[in-house]
Motif scaffolding. Structure first.
Motif, PDB file in Angstrom:
ATOM      1  N   GLN A   1       0.798  -1.221   0.000  1.00 46.73           N
ATOM      2  CA  GLN A   1       0.000   0.000   0.000  1.00 46.73           C
ATOM      3  C   GLN A   1       0.832   1.273   0.000  1.00 46.73           C
ATOM      4  OE1 GLN A   1      -2.836   0.483   3.245  1.00 46.73           O
ATOM      5  NE2 GLN A   1      -4.186   1.589   1.868  1.00 46.73           N
ATOM      6  N   GLU A   2       1.933   1.298   0.738  1.00 46.65           N
ATOM      7  CA  GLU A   2       2.738   2.517   0.827  1.00 46.65           C
ATOM      8  C   GLU A   2       3.234   2.954  -0.548  1.00 46.65           C
ATOM      9  OE1 GLU A   2       6.684   4.333   3.123  1.00 46.65           O
ATOM     10  OE2 GLU A   2       5.918   2.348   3.665  1.00 46.65           O
ATOM     11  N   THR A   3       3.775   2.004  -1.318  1.00 47.54           N
ATOM     12  CA  THR A   3       4.257   2.329  -2.659  1.00 47.54           C
ATOM     13  C   THR A   3       3.092   2.583  -3.603  1.00 47.54           C
ATOM     14  OG1 THR A   3       6.283   1.040  -2.368  1.00 47.54           O
ATOM     15  CG2 THR A   3       5.591   1.491  -4.634  1.00 47.54           C
ATOM     16  N   ALA A   4       2.038   1.799  -3.480  1.00 55.21           N
ATOM     17  CA  ALA A   4       0.866   1.969  -4.340  1.00 55.21           C
ATOM     18  C   ALA A   4       0.307   3.385  -4.232  1.00 55.21           C
ATOM     19  CB  ALA A   4      -0.212   0.957  -3.981  1.00 55.21           C
ATOM     20  N   ASP A   5       0.359   3.956  -3.034  1.00 53.04           N
ATOM     21  CA  ASP A   5      -0.185   5.298  -2.829  1.00 53.04           C
ATOM     22  C   ASP A   5       0.620   6.388  -3.524  1.00 53.04           C
ATOM     23  OD1 ASP A   5      -2.459   4.659  -1.405  1.00 53.04           O
ATOM     24  OD2 ASP A   5      -1.503   4.833   0.556  1.00 53.04           O
ATOM     25  N   THR A   6       1.834   6.071  -3.965  1.00 51.65           N
ATOM     26  CA  THR A   6       2.630   7.048  -4.715  1.00 51.65           C
ATOM     27  C   THR A   6       2.465   6.869  -6.219  1.00 51.65           C
ATOM     28  OG1 THR A   6       4.645   5.681  -4.896  1.00 51.65           O
ATOM     29  CG2 THR A   6       4.365   6.984  -2.877  1.00 51.65           C
ATOM     30  N   LEU A   7       1.813   5.784  -6.608  1.00 48.27           N
ATOM     31  CA  LEU A   7       1.691   5.446  -8.023  1.00 48.27           C
ATOM     32  C   LEU A   7       0.280   5.613  -8.571  1.00 48.27           C
ATOM     33  CD1 LEU A   7       3.805   2.140  -8.010  1.00 48.27           C
ATOM     34  CD2 LEU A   7       4.571   4.429  -8.692  1.00 48.27           C
ATOM     35  N   ALA A   8      -0.711   5.369  -7.751  1.00 45.69           N
ATOM     36  CA  ALA A   8      -2.101   5.442  -8.211  1.00 45.69           C
ATOM     37  C   ALA A   8      -2.979   5.982  -7.096  1.00 45.69           C
ATOM     38  CB  ALA A   8      -2.596   4.058  -8.646  1.00 45.69           C
ATOM     39  N   ALA A   9      -4.017   6.686  -7.493  1.00 37.76           N
ATOM     40  CA  ALA A   9      -4.942   7.253  -6.508  1.00 37.76           C
ATOM     41  C   ALA A   9      -5.889   6.184  -5.980  1.00 37.76           C
ATOM     42  CB  ALA A   9      -5.750   8.371  -7.153  1.00 37.76           C
ATOM     43  N   ARG A  10      -6.274   6.345  -4.750  1.00 39.83           N
ATOM     44  CA  ARG A  10      -7.311   5.485  -4.209  1.00 39.83           C
ATOM     45  C   ARG A  10      -8.634   5.833  -4.886  1.00 39.83           C
ATOM     46  NH1 ARG A  10      -5.997   5.584   2.346  1.00 39.83           N
ATOM     47  NH2 ARG A  10      -3.821   4.857   2.162  1.00 39.83           N
ATOM     48  N   PRO A  11      -9.546   4.867  -4.994  1.00 41.54           N
ATOM     49  CA  PRO A  11     -10.834   5.171  -5.637  1.00 41.54           C
ATOM     50  C   PRO A  11     -11.538   6.325  -4.938  1.00 41.54           C
ATOM     51  CG  PRO A  11     -10.899   3.093  -4.410  1.00 41.54           C
ATOM     52  CD  PRO A  11      -9.468   3.485  -4.506  1.00 41.54           C
ATOM     53  N   GLY A  12     -12.092   7.220  -5.762  1.00 48.21           N
ATOM     54  CA  GLY A  12     -12.744   8.407  -5.227  1.00 48.21           C
ATOM     55  C   GLY A  12     -11.818   9.596  -5.136  1.00 48.21           C
ATOM     56  N   HIS A  13     -10.511   9.356  -5.312  1.00 44.76           N
ATOM     57  CA  HIS A  13      -9.505  10.422  -5.250  1.00 44.76           C
ATOM     58  C   HIS A  13      -8.767  10.583  -6.578  1.00 44.76           C
ATOM     59  CE1 HIS A  13      -9.426  11.106  -0.796  1.00 44.76           C
ATOM     60  NE2 HIS A  13      -9.914   9.875  -0.796  1.00 44.76           N
ATOM     61  N   SER A  14      -9.286   9.999  -7.642  1.00 42.53           N
ATOM     62  CA  SER A  14      -8.561  10.009  -8.914  1.00 42.53           C
ATOM     63  C   SER A  14      -9.052  11.095  -9.865  1.00 42.53           C
ATOM     64  CB  SER A  14      -8.703   8.654  -9.613  1.00 42.53           C
ATOM     65  OG  SER A  14      -8.136   8.689 -10.904  1.00 42.53           O
ATOM     66  N   GLU A  15      -8.118  11.815 -10.461  1.00 43.45           N
ATOM     67  CA  GLU A  15      -8.461  12.794 -11.493  1.00 43.45           C
ATOM     68  C   GLU A  15      -9.076  12.123 -12.716  1.00 43.45           C
ATOM     69  OE1 GLU A  15      -5.942  16.774 -11.189  1.00 43.45           O
ATOM     70  OE2 GLU A  15      -5.053  15.243 -12.468  1.00 43.45           O
ATOM     71  N   HIS A  16      -8.698  10.887 -12.969  1.00 43.51           N
ATOM     72  CA  HIS A  16      -9.239  10.190 -14.130  1.00 43.51           C
ATOM     73  C   HIS A  16     -10.758  10.041 -14.033  1.00 43.51           C
ATOM     74  CE1 HIS A  16      -5.586   9.062 -16.342  1.00 43.51           C
ATOM     75  NE2 HIS A  16      -5.010   8.971 -15.159  1.00 43.51           N
ATOM     76  N   GLN A  17     -11.269   9.961 -12.826  1.00 42.00           N
ATOM     77  CA  GLN A  17     -12.713   9.806 -12.646  1.00 42.00           C
ATOM     78  C   GLN A  17     -13.469  11.074 -13.049  1.00 42.00           C
ATOM     79  OE1 GLN A  17     -13.846   8.202  -8.802  1.00 42.00           O
ATOM     80  NE2 GLN A  17     -15.999   8.677  -9.141  1.00 42.00           N
TER      81      GLN A  17
END
Length: 214
Positions: free
Chosen positions: A107-123
């Motif tokens: 999770q620590e590395t994942a949080d620097t690579l992709a946004a958690r759902p609901g926090h993504s600009e792509h949405q």
């Protein structure tokens, strides 16, 4: 008006997140200037843009799609081919992507690579990851040295896009450098940011850094 207790004590009440800052709406998910980061999630979290337009298998909000087409067409005329890699992603699609990163990297590395759902600009339908036709340096910092990366760095702002996660701003944005991640904000905001020398939305709007989730 401030509550009496704050007036009597000479204190300033803590302000809620302002809907409009410097003349721009930054809270409403439908706004072209909405700010989404680790401290600011979409409301509602399952927001879906009302108008999406297709671009070579990907989708963007209609306004962003029109700007992207002009951006890519201008690049093509200059001898640079830019391909869309990832545009609009739904809440569920983002959840799947994020969870896969967690499984791969923790999770620590994942949080620097992709946004958690609901926090993504792509949405929001306002972000597009771009690439080169052959996939050179796809989703990698070396993308900045490729034809598509160089064109984006020099010309994205002409069409209302910013490189949302610039180099050296990791402590502010909470994400590693992503020269391929373009965010549409409109030419007016781009101009205001450039005039003031601001590189991130957080700095321009005075929102403070968002390196970690609250």
């Amino acid at each position: 008006m401030l509550p009496a207790m704050f007036v009597c004590l000479g204190l300033v009440a803590p302000a809620a997140t302002a809907a409009t800052v410097k003349g721009y709406e930054i809270d409403a998910p439908s706004s072209l200037q909405v700010v989404v980061n680790k401290h600011r999630k979409l409301n509602p979290q399952n927001y879906v843009p009302s108008r999406l337009a297709r671009i070579q298998g990907e989708s963007l909000r209609a306004e962003a799609a029109d700007a992207y087409k002009k951006f890519a067409s201008a690049a093509k005329k200059a001898g640079v081919t830019i391909v869309p890699v990832s545009g609009y992603r739904s809440y569920n699609q983002q959840a799947s992507l994020y969870n896969n990163y967690v499984l791969q990297y923790g999770q620590e590395t994942a949080d620097t690579l992709a946004a958690r759902p609901g926090h993504s600009e792509h949405q929001t339908g306002l972000a597009m990851d771009i690439g080169n036709p052959g996939g050179t340096c796809a989703l990698d910092p070396c993308f900045e040295n490729t034809p598509a990366g160089k064109w984006a760095a020099e010309h994205a702002d002409d069409y209302g896009f910013i490189i949302r996660y610039p180099k050296g701003a990791e402590a502010t944005t909470g994400y590693t450098y992503e020269p391929w991640h373009l965010r549409y904000v409109g030419t007016s905001l781009v101009g205001d940011m450039n005039d003031g020398g601001f590189r991130t939305l957080e700095d321009f709007f005075g929102l403070g850094a968002a390196p970690d989730y609250l």
